[in-house]
Design an enzyme around this catalytic site. Sequence first.
Site, short mmCIF file in Angstrom:
data_model
loop_
_atom_site.label_atom_id
_atom_site.label_comp_id
_atom_site.label_asym_id
_atom_site.label_seq_id
_atom_site.Cartn_x
_atom_site.Cartn_y
_atom_site.Cartn_z
N THR A 23 -14.86 34.02 11.15
CA THR A 23 -14.60 32.70 11.46
C THR A 23 -15.85 32.10 12.33
O THR A 23 -15.89 32.80 13.46
CB THR A 23 -13.39 32.23 12.28
OG1 THR A 23 -12.28 32.66 11.46
CG2 THR A 23 -13.08 30.81 12.45
N SER A 38 -24.39 31.03 9.71
CA SER A 38 -24.22 32.03 8.62
C SER A 38 -25.21 33.08 8.12
O SER A 38 -24.97 34.00 7.31
CB SER A 38 -23.90 30.86 7.42
OG SER A 38 -25.00 30.40 6.95
N CYS A 47 -24.48 35.99 11.40
CA CYS A 47 -23.31 36.75 11.39
C CYS A 47 -22.84 37.04 9.89
O CYS A 47 -22.50 36.30 9.16
CB CYS A 47 -22.35 35.85 12.11
SG CYS A 47 -20.45 36.58 12.28
N THR A 69 -19.61 34.96 8.57
CA THR A 69 -19.50 33.67 8.53
C THR A 69 -20.30 33.40 7.32
O THR A 69 -21.57 34.15 7.02
CB THR A 69 -20.50 33.17 9.74
OG1 THR A 69 -19.69 33.37 10.89
CG2 THR A 69 -20.60 31.61 9.50
#
Length: 177
Positions: free
Chosen positions: A6, A161, A164, A167
């Site tokens: 998340t 994104s 990570c 993500t």
Amino acid sequence: MDFHGTTVLCVKRNDSVIIASDGQVTMGNTVLKHNAKKIRKLYNGQVLTGFAGSTADAFTLFERFEGKLETYKGNLLRAAVELAKDWRTDKILRRLEALLIVADKEHILIISGNGDVIEPEDQVAAIGSGGPFAFAAAKALYDNTELPAKEIAIKAMEIASKICIYTNNIIITEELS
């Protein structure tokens, strides 16, 4: 089995408050879903919320927080403090594993199960596995450009994104303006 994945980011600039999240849900090293909605509007569309952590726990907290907003007539600070107190002292709630970002036109707050209610110094806050990356990118864009809140949030989430692994680049937004 651990659930990861998340990134939730909130940016406030001028009269606009935006909350953004990615859509990825991961269990272990497997992606289960790409377009999960981790953010929502509460209190007649006047409050933005987002969560990082267990989905069931987050929905329990959303319901509790919405109840606190109703009790305190939309007073975000009071509702957040009362939720944090309950979360910290209630034997069942204490076991919930999640972080919340909540925001209205005036405040951005991070609420934790440790009883923390944190109002960031800046107009940017982030939680979750990609939170530090999204925060750093958003802070740099906020301080060095005149981009509107929504563009800052989307660009920062795109950067997170790429860094990570929990993500993704399916970005969902909600806005108060």
